[in-house]
Design a protein around this motif. Structure first.
Motif, mmCIF file in Angstrom:
data_model
loop_
_atom_site.group_PDB
_atom_site.id
_atom_site.type_symbol
_atom_site.label_atom_id
_atom_site.label_comp_id
_atom_site.label_asym_id
_atom_site.label_seq_id
_atom_site.Cartn_x
_atom_site.Cartn_y
_atom_site.Cartn_z
ATOM 1 N N THR A 48 20.647 0.380 57.011
ATOM 2 C CA THR A 48 21.170 1.744 57.013
ATOM 3 C C THR A 48 21.086 2.328 55.602
ATOM 4 N N GLU A 50 23.466 3.765 54.095
ATOM 5 C CA GLU A 50 24.685 3.344 53.398
ATOM 6 C C GLU A 50 24.504 1.953 52.779
ATOM 7 N N GLU A 53 22.281 2.338 49.719
ATOM 8 C CA GLU A 53 22.990 2.964 48.597
ATOM 9 C C GLU A 53 24.027 2.025 47.990
ATOM 10 N N ASP A 54 24.717 1.241 48.815
ATOM 11 C CA ASP A 54 25.660 0.245 48.284
ATOM 12 C C ASP A 54 24.924 -0.792 47.436
#
Length: 121
Positions: A48, A50, A53-54
């Motif tokens: 994903t 997210e 980005e994490d």
């Protein structure tokens, strides 16, 4: 305003519009797998935006912490770390600008964030 400008890093990620799943291209894997692996992330397992980005944040934090003292204020060293965050521009639908314009956009965003929390630079 400049026209859309694609950088090599704009080809590192692909987004499946139906499933919203992300995957790194072969070029992206070749360019970034070792950077992500240093923080224990196998980029082939990121699915994903997210998660990507994490993982980018983890990579950046590690790289900032490991900068030698004489490079902490070095623009080139800091840009090499910060530029990682531009790999999501295309899949996020952001206009693809030349690298210096992207850096400026990032700096302006940081200035606004700091102003919101009452920090002046």
């Amino acid at each position: 305003m400049s026209s859309e400008t694609r950088l090599a890093l704009d080809g590192y990620l692909l987004l499946d519009p139906q499933t919203q799943r992300i995957r790194f291209t072969r070029t992206g894997q070749a360019a970034l797998a070792s950077r992500f692996a240093r923080v224990g992330v196998d980029i082939r397992r990121l699915r994903t935006l997210e998660e990507v980005e994490d993982a980018m944040s983890s990579v950046s934090m590690r790289e900032y912490r490991r900068l030698p003292p004489d490079q902490k204020d070095d623009d080139d060293a800091n840009n090499a770390i910060d530029d990682l965050h531009f790999i999501t521009d295309g899949v996020r639908g952001r206009r693809l600008m030349p690298l210096e314009e992207r850096r400026q956009r990032m700096a302006e965003g940081m200035d606004k964030l700091l102003a919101l929390i009452g920090v002046t630079v």
